[in-house]
Design a protein around this motif. Structure first.
Motif, PDB file in Angstrom:
ATOM      1  N   ALA A 226      68.594  68.066 -48.365  1.00 20.63           N
ATOM      2  CA  ALA A 226      69.454  69.189 -48.762  1.00 20.63           C
ATOM      3  C   ALA A 226      69.381  69.398 -50.273  1.00 20.63           C
ATOM      4  O   ALA A 226      69.332  70.532 -50.762  1.00 20.63           O
ATOM      5  N   ASP A 247      70.159  73.047 -38.086  1.00 22.17           N
ATOM      6  CA  ASP A 247      71.108  74.153 -38.165  1.00 22.17           C
ATOM      7  C   ASP A 247      71.500  74.371 -39.628  1.00 22.17           C
ATOM      8  O   ASP A 247      71.477  75.491 -40.154  1.00 22.17           O
ATOM      9  N   ILE A 248      71.813  73.282 -40.300  1.00 22.94           N
ATOM     10  CA  ILE A 248      72.302  73.368 -41.681  1.00 22.94           C
ATOM     11  C   ILE A 248      71.146  73.639 -42.657  1.00 22.94           C
ATOM     12  O   ILE A 248      71.211  74.538 -43.495  1.00 22.94           O
ATOM     13  N   ASP A 251      69.573  77.207 -42.628  1.00 21.03           N
ATOM     14  CA  ASP A 251      70.388  78.197 -43.348  1.00 21.03           C
ATOM     15  C   ASP A 251      70.218  78.038 -44.855  1.00 21.03           C
ATOM     16  O   ASP A 251      70.096  79.011 -45.592  1.00 21.03           O
ATOM     17  N   GLU A 252      70.194  76.791 -45.301  1.00 19.33           N
ATOM     18  CA  GLU A 252      70.033  76.537 -46.737  1.00 19.33           C
ATOM     19  C   GLU A 252      68.673  77.063 -47.208  1.00 19.33           C
ATOM     20  O   GLU A 252      68.587  77.781 -48.208  1.00 19.33           O
TER      21      GLU A 252
END
Ligand code: NAD
Length: 358
Positions: A226, A247-248, A251-252
């Protein structure tokens, strides 16, 4: 060749962006000698209104009989008060499950023409960005055992993250196959320092990598991934990860590229079958006004040509046409800056069709 495409316009801006996309596909067909047979089917809120359920059996049957599915978007305020299980968005989960769509592909590409929309410092993304996030879509914590129980500490809830070797192997293969067609680098993202399921994930991905000696593999913990995505996004080519981490991170990664109106996606099953849709939703705030950006859906159609039909030149032609329209200075409202030529949905379709004609 003739290809059968099930088309789900859905709700909100869905029908508007789909209308431009089928036009573009027809033009590509004309130029390269293919025919695309579109069968329009219902899913989402419009299906609830028409037949009382968000994913009619007929829709799934027609999707199964087709070579690929093209979807606009589903949902909207009209259906927001319905119970969770009956809401339009459940159609998406139903389609993924019933069509066996286990791999979600989200390219995060920064078009040079839209570099200003990138929230990162220019030196971090100079020369453009081209990342694909490959997310496992039908396993992991979203589908594991879940429940509520009474414990000594009071009421507790749990969701189980579980992956089988088979599930990891098949998504890893998708990622390595993709890397072979691109930059030959796979970053597998897990949390193997803490989670048993991640240790199995890492072991199986490493095993699969042995069949791809030309592809460089590295492993990142999800927290580091991330951070690296905003610190040094150019180091990534293909990222492969579990359902929840994907999923996270997808999007990032996509936000790094700017507008949601530009982002395509693909969900693939075993073989060549896939469902293609923009990342954005049904945008009810702008529906029916001819201002939605159709490029995300049109770029999703390019992915369909590339991944389901193997039509690489045709896919390139669509992407080149989108780039030309941007390079010529035309922008839908979502990506326009002061002084730029603001165009509507249909005009954007006209310009992309014209660019394909050459
Ligand atoms: P959204 O993506 O629909 O909209 C977010 C914002 O981006 C809005 O301001 C919208 O106007 C803008 N936008 C989105 N697509 C655009 C485009 N192509 N051109 C220009 N601007 C665009 O997300 P939301 O508002 O959170 O959700 C609206 C509805 O869509 C909800 O019912 C939600 O459940 C549904 N949804 C569906 C999907 C899907 O079908 N795959 C995905 C996400 C959300």
């Amino acid at each position: 060749m003739n290809y059968k495409i099930a088309v789900i316009p859905g709700d909100g801006i869905g029908p508007e962006v789909i209308a431009q996309t089928t036009r573009v596909l027809d033009e590509v067909g004309k130029k390269y000698g293919h025919t695309f047979d579109f069968t329009e089917v219902l899913a989402g809120g419009c299906a609830i209104d028409a037949v009382g359920e968000c994913l009619p059996k007929e829709t799934v049957d027609i999707c199964r009989q087709s070579d690929a599915v093209l979807l606009g978007a589903v949902g909207g305020p009209k259906w927001d008060d319905m119970p969770g299980k009956e809401r339009p968005e459940m159609a998406l989960l139903g389609l993924r499950g019933q069509l066996g769509l286990f791999a979600n592909l989200r390219p995060a590409m920064l078009f040079e023409e839209l570099a200003d929309a990138c929230p990162l410092k220019p030196e971090l993304v100079s020369g453009g960005l081209d990342i694909v996030v490959v997310r496992e879509l039908t396993g992991g914590i979203y589908f594991g055992e879940k429940g509520i129980k009474e414990t000594e500490k009071g009421t507790a809830a749990y969701d189980v993250e579980e992956y089988s070797e088979m599930e990891v192997r098949r998504i890893a293969k998708v990622a390595f196959d993709m890397a072979m067609k691109r930059g030959r680098k796979v970053t597998s993202v897990d949390k193997a320092n803490v989670l048993e399921s991640s240790r199995l994930w890492r072991r199986v991905v490493t095993e699969v990598s042995k069949d791809y000696p030309e592809v460089e593999l590295n492993h990142f913990y999800v927290d580091n991934a991330a951070m690296q995505l905003v610190r040094g996004p150019k180091q990534f080519d293909v990222i492969v990860t579990s359902n929840i981490f994907g999923d996270i991170l997808s999007d990032e990664a996509s936000q790094v590229t700017g507008s949601i109106g530009m982002l395509p996606s693909a969900s693939l099953a075993t073989g060549n079958f896939g469902m293609y849709e923009p990342v954005h939703g049904s945008a009810p705030d702008i529906a029916g006004q001819d201002i939605a950006n159709p490029m995300a859906t049109i770029l999703s159609a390019a992915m369909m040509l590339r991944y389901s039909f193997g039509l690489l030149e045709e896919a390139d032609a669509i992407e080149a046409a989108v780039k030309k329209v941007l390079a010529d200075g035309h922008r839908t409202a979502d990506i326009a800056k002061d002084g730029e030529d603001v165009i509507g949905t249909a005009r954007c379709g006209d310009l992309i069709v014209a660019a394909i004609q050459g």
